[in-house]
Design a protein around this motif. Structure first.
Motif, PDB file in Angstrom:
ATOM      1  N   GLU A 195       8.350  45.891  27.374  1.00  0.00           N
ATOM      2  CA  GLU A 195       7.115  46.640  27.602  1.00  0.00           C
ATOM      3  C   GLU A 195       5.905  45.737  27.383  1.00  0.00           C
ATOM      4  O   GLU A 195       5.876  44.921  26.473  1.00  0.00           O
ATOM      5  CB  GLU A 195       7.053  47.840  26.655  1.00  0.00           C
ATOM      6  CG  GLU A 195       8.096  48.904  26.960  1.00  0.00           C
ATOM      7  CD  GLU A 195       8.068  50.041  25.951  1.00  0.00           C
ATOM      8  OE1 GLU A 195       7.376  49.898  24.919  1.00  0.00           O
ATOM      9  OE2 GLU A 195       8.744  51.053  26.185  1.00  0.00           O
ATOM     10  N   ARG A 196       4.908  45.909  28.234  1.00  0.00           N
ATOM     11  CA  ARG A 196       3.672  45.151  28.069  1.00  0.00           C
ATOM     12  C   ARG A 196       2.546  45.912  28.755  1.00  0.00           C
ATOM     13  O   ARG A 196       2.770  46.682  29.692  1.00  0.00           O
ATOM     14  CB  ARG A 196       3.792  43.743  28.652  1.00  0.00           C
ATOM     15  CG  ARG A 196       4.170  43.686  30.121  1.00  0.00           C
ATOM     16  CD  ARG A 196       4.369  42.240  30.587  1.00  0.00           C
ATOM     17  NE  ARG A 196       4.646  42.155  32.015  1.00  0.00           N
ATOM     18  CZ  ARG A 196       5.828  42.305  32.558  1.00  0.00           C
ATOM     19  NH1 ARG A 196       6.878  42.544  31.783  1.00  0.00           N
ATOM     20  NH2 ARG A 196       5.983  42.208  33.869  1.00  0.00           N
ATOM     21  N   ASP A 197       1.339  45.700  28.285  1.00  0.00           N
ATOM     22  CA  ASP A 197       0.179  46.404  28.819  1.00  0.00           C
ATOM     23  C   ASP A 197       0.015  46.119  30.308  1.00  0.00           C
ATOM     24  O   ASP A 197       0.099  44.965  30.752  1.00  0.00           O
ATOM     25  CB  ASP A 197      -1.086  45.974  28.073  1.00  0.00           C
ATOM     26  CG  ASP A 197      -1.100  46.465  26.632  1.00  0.00           C
ATOM     27  OD1 ASP A 197      -0.327  47.395  26.332  1.00  0.00           O
ATOM     28  OD2 ASP A 197      -1.864  45.903  25.829  1.00  0.00           O
ATOM     29  N   GLY A 198      -0.217  47.183  31.073  1.00  0.00           N
ATOM     30  CA  GLY A 198      -0.491  47.030  32.492  1.00  0.00           C
ATOM     31  C   GLY A 198       0.733  46.919  33.376  1.00  0.00           C
ATOM     32  O   GLY A 198       0.601  46.916  34.606  1.00  0.00           O
ATOM     33  N   ALA A 199       1.921  46.823  32.783  1.00  0.00           N
ATOM     34  CA  ALA A 199       3.125  46.674  33.588  1.00  0.00           C
ATOM     35  C   ALA A 199       3.573  48.016  34.134  1.00  0.00           C
ATOM     36  O   ALA A 199       3.437  49.052  33.475  1.00  0.00           O
ATOM     37  CB  ALA A 199       4.238  46.057  32.750  1.00  0.00           C
ATOM     38  N   ASP A 200       4.099  48.015  35.342  1.00  0.00           N
ATOM     39  CA  ASP A 200       4.641  49.228  35.941  1.00  0.00           C
ATOM     40  C   ASP A 200       6.004  49.503  35.308  1.00  0.00           C
ATOM     41  O   ASP A 200       6.929  48.707  35.461  1.00  0.00           O
ATOM     42  CB  ASP A 200       4.800  49.030  37.450  1.00  0.00           C
ATOM     43  CG  ASP A 200       5.418  50.243  38.139  1.00  0.00           C
ATOM     44  OD1 ASP A 200       5.613  51.279  37.466  1.00  0.00           O
ATOM     45  OD2 ASP A 200       5.704  50.148  39.347  1.00  0.00           O
TER      46      ASP A 200
END
Length: 494
Positions: A195-200
């Protein structure tokens, strides 16, 4: 419309001495109507977002070129999934018309589940998801209110977190008076490490959270609430789009067995996670997957327990049992020159799964030997009995394998129940569902008592055994109450 009572199913019903309860009928909830309920509850923006989302779930595949579908491995969605004749299509979306036609289906009482609303967990925004689920349940309660003597609608609860499931179950049962609850038992979640910010999230590695084993949430609160509310949760989860069900071009490849696969995943987790032990009165129903998978799973659980219960592991499989001196002697005598020369290296690599790990390390690092500890079974017979006690299995009219549930040569008798699946593609004529199911007796696959259990008794036990008032006010109330009394009589085996 044909004259009422002339269908093959109506004629079958006329010959039976017991009612027929359909535990898994459907309606195809009209999206504009549903959106209107969302609008009243959460405003126009939420309703518009919901409507766009429904359209977008199917449109993405069609907007791609074949090459792009392959590049993204974007799986082929379902298509042409509803009745192709006008009367049945209208019946699927109009409760009044379905109510009027139940006699021609050969059905006395039908439990009606949604179609789009069965698994709302795909909606990522918690506020929108909550509004959509609440709107669906209010819609079901209001739309079917006049028909409660013969049709009982299901409440949908989202299971993204146990808390939202608890809240909606409370509302649906206590405020709306709904008696049937359907939930998703197998959720697709992003692996946290990626998980990471901005990832779909759809583009990230995922795993299947089965709610009862290794879940990021503790769902015991939800199971306790459902037991308190006296409802038997029904799961209608599917596995389309899972790794092995993601054909880019072929929906049949993706569809075949996908309900069974999701049910198998959920049932394994419930069982090995010990839910039937902690909540012995809670009954779970697995819909549309048939019962053959359950027969196989029950046999697998028994077989694995026999070979991998703690006592068997210590007696037969522990590396501590090895006589290394004797093993050295046998290698030297029978292994040939190379193995005799390298006997020390061979002894240091006895486990082909973990080469280079000593016997002492193999023994010392395994501190948790009992994969069945949560369920607390002590014999192979108890493994099967525990599985058969709490689980029920929805089988469609055209399923020829219902009979394996009753074949005690294969293990304990299991509990299948009649699931018409009206309103979906596999029912090409709604008036044929009971007649088609009755072919099981005509072909010698079920006897009359087994057929009674299939279309009546097991559903009465599932829901009436959980809530004695479940059938109150319905046309089968007297027969259901008599059946419950019979099933609870001393010596009666369900």
């Amino acid at each position: 419309m044909p004259a009422v009572g002339t269908s093959a199913s109506a004629q079958v019903r006329a010959r039976l001495s017991h009612p027929v309860v359909d535990c898994d009928g459907h309606w195809t909830e009209p999206i504009p109507l549903w959106a209107e309920y969302v609008r009243k509850l959460a405003g126009s923006s939420a309703a518009d977002t919901f409507t766009r989302m429904q359209r977008g779930r199917g449109d993405a595949w069609y907007s791609m070129t074949p090459q792009e579908r392959l590049r993204q491995r974007y799986w082929r969605p379902a298509w042409w999934g509803f009745p192709g004749n006008t009367l049945d299509r209208a019946t699927a979306m109009l409760p009044e018309l379905m109510y009027q036609r139940l006699d021609d289906f050969g059905i006395d009482l039908a439990l009606i589940l949604p179609t789009r609303g069965n698994t709302p967990d795909y909606i990522p925004d918690p506020a929108l998801r909550s509004a959509v689920v609440r709107a669906a349940n209010i819609m079901h309660a209001e739309v079917f209110e006049k028909y409660g003597d013969r049709m009982l609608p299901a409440a949908t609860i989202a299971t993204n977190t146990p808390e939202e499931g608890i809240e909606e179950a409370e509302f649906a049962v206590k405020q709306l008076g709904l008696r049937v609850v359907v939930l998703n038992g197998s959720l697709r979640r992003t692996v946290p490490a990626f998980e990471r910010d901005g990832a779909d999230p759809a583009a990230l590695p995922y795993y299947i959270d089965n709610l009862a084993l290794d879940s990021p949430h503790d769902y015991d609160g939800l199971w306790a609430k459902l037991a308190e509310l006296r409802v038997a949760p029904m799961t209608h989860s599917g596995s389309r789009g899972w790794v092995d069900r993601s054909s880019v071009t072929n929906d049949v490849f993706n569809h075949m067995g996908h309900f069974a696969q999701a049910a198998n995943c959920f049932a394994r987790a419930l069982y090995l996670g010990g839910v039937p032990r902690r909540f012995p009165t809670l009954k779970f129903a697995f819909l549309e997957g048939g019962v053959a998978w359950a027969r196989s799973l029950c046999a697998d659980l028994i077989g694995h327990w026999e070979k991998r219960n703690e006592r068997a592991l210590l007696e037969h499989l522990s590396p501590a049992n090895l006589d290394l001196a004797m093993l050295t002697e046998l290698i030297v005598k029978h292994g040939g020159p190379w193995m005799a020369e390298h006997v020390d290296a061979l002894l240091a690599n006895l486990d082909v799964l973990f080469p280079g790990t000593s016997v002492e390390e193999l023994v010392a690092r395994e501190t948790d030997l009992d994969d069945f500890a949560a369920i607390g079974v002590t014999s192979a017979e108890e493994v099967g009995e525990t599985f058969a006690r709490n689980f029920y299995f929805g089988c469609e009219s055209d399923d020829p394998l219902v009979s394996v549930a009753f074949d005690t040569r294969l293990g304990p008798a299991l509990k299948p129940f009649f699931s018409s699946d009206v309103s979906h593609f596999d029912v090409t004529d709604m008036t044929e569902v009971l007649a088609e199911a009755h072919e099981l007796t005509e072909h010698g696959l079920l006897d009359a008592d087994q057929f009674r259990r299939f279309v009546f008794s097991n559903t009465v036990e599932l829901h009436g055994g959980t809530n004695p008032d479940f059938f109150r006010g319905t046309v089968v109330q007297a027969e259901a109450e008599a059946e419950l009394a019979r099933l609870s009589a001393p010596g009666e085996v369900s």
